[in-house]
Design a protein around this motif. Structure first.
Motif, short mmCIF file in Angstrom:
data_model
loop_
_atom_site.label_atom_id
_atom_site.label_comp_id
_atom_site.label_asym_id
_atom_site.label_seq_id
_atom_site.Cartn_x
_atom_site.Cartn_y
_atom_site.Cartn_z
N ALA A 1 0.88 -1.08 0.11
CA ALA A 1 0.06 0.07 0.01
C ALA A 1 0.72 1.08 -0.10
O ALA A 1 0.47 2.19 -0.43
CB ALA A 1 -0.80 0.17 1.29
N LYS A 2 2.11 0.97 0.49
CA LYS A 2 3.06 2.23 0.56
C LYS A 2 3.76 2.55 -0.88
O LYS A 2 4.04 1.42 -1.58
CB LYS A 2 4.16 1.96 1.75
N PRO A 3 4.01 3.80 -1.11
CA PRO A 3 4.56 4.01 -2.55
C PRO A 3 6.09 4.01 -2.59
O PRO A 3 6.76 3.80 -1.60
CB PRO A 3 4.17 5.56 -2.65
N GLU A 4 6.23 3.99 -3.66
CA GLU A 4 7.88 4.05 -4.03
C GLU A 4 8.56 5.10 -3.20
O GLU A 4 8.10 6.20 -3.15
CB GLU A 4 7.99 4.31 -5.49
N GLY A 5 9.68 4.91 -2.90
CA GLY A 5 10.59 5.92 -2.09
C GLY A 5 10.11 5.82 -0.71
O GLY A 5 11.08 6.09 0.20
N VAL A 6 8.84 5.25 -0.49
CA VAL A 6 8.56 5.02 1.12
C VAL A 6 8.89 3.86 1.78
O VAL A 6 9.41 3.64 2.60
CB VAL A 6 7.17 5.88 1.45
N SER A 7 8.37 3.00 0.79
CA SER A 7 8.44 1.62 1.12
C SER A 7 9.85 1.01 1.05
O SER A 7 10.65 1.28 -0.01
CB SER A 7 7.63 0.65 0.22
#
Ligand SMILES: Cc1cc2nc3c(=O)[nH]c(=O)nc-3n(C[C@H](O)[C@H](O)[C@H](O)COP(=O)(O)O)c2cc1C
Length: 200
Positions: free
Chosen positions: A11-17
């Motif tokens: 559910a988390k986006p690129e860069g955050v995950s």
């Protein structure tokens, strides 16, 4: 030329995950070292993968070649056509996000990715390879907690059932422990992943 399916389930986006940070770097390096390959990104949240309905299940005994444009069956055909898989998913509740299980329910179709024979089920996806990226809050690689690890183990088992035995796991652990230098762990993993991609 190989066809590569990059399956993302978070559910988390690129860069955050953290998981995506490592797998995205792997894919970036793979594309650089395999410029002729086709890499298709399948972000399961963006695809809106849902649960199988009664109608979907009725379609599970199709003749091979039928339903290539069907919203569910198309994923099974796409899976069969790919040569390599990069699967990226965080460790959730001892397994992986439910959307990945829903996707596996889409692709595990008798007559497409496996078949029943008089000797039992046979996978139709032989010769393909998988790399699975996962990050975990705690550590589940060693006993006794390894018995609670049901994500990577399930993926290996299910994909083995479909005929895929070349399966590599890249797991980053203790990611939610305050004594883990997360940035250092992720940066090191990205470096290793970029190297590993060259020979995938
Ligand atoms: C819904 C949810 C369930 C989780 N369940 C577990 C778990 O069972 N065991 C564990 O060690 N970590 C668990 N975690 C922690 C994640 O595995 C960890 O933070 C991971 O690095 C998240 O990856 P990401 O940054 O790619 O989202 C869970 C996190 C979430 C959001």
């Amino acid at each position: 030329m190989s066809k590569v399916l990059y399956i993302k389930a978070n559910a988390k986006p690129e860069g955050v995950s953290r998981t995506f940070r490592v797998s995205d770097s792997f894919v970036e390096s793979y594309k650089e070292s395999h410029p002729d390959d086709e890499v298709i990104t399948l972000d399961l949240y963006k695809e809106n993968i849902g649960f199988l309905t009664e109608d979907d299940i009725a379609l599970h005994n199709v003749e091979f070649g039928e339903g290539k444009d069907h919203p569910v069956l198309k994923y099974a055909y796409q899976f069969l056509e790919a040569d390599k898989f990069i699967i990226s998913a965080p460790f959730w509740n001892l397994s992986f996000p439910a959307i990945l299980k829903a996707y596996l329910d889409y692709v595990s179709v008798s007559g497409i990715t496996f078949k029943y024979t008089s000797q039992g089920p046979v996978g139709l996806c032989q010769g393909k390879k998988v790399i699975h990226f996962v990050t975990r809050g705690g550590a589940y690689s060693h006993e006794p907690l390894s018995a609670f690890e049901l994500g990577d183990r399930y993926l290996r088992t299910l994909l083995g059932f479909l005929g895929i035995t070349d399966f590599t796991t890249v797991a980053l652990e203790n990611m939610d422990r305050s004594d883990t230098n997360i940035e250092l762990v992720v940066t090191d993993a990205i470096k290793d992943a970029r190297e590993e991609a060259k020979n995938f």
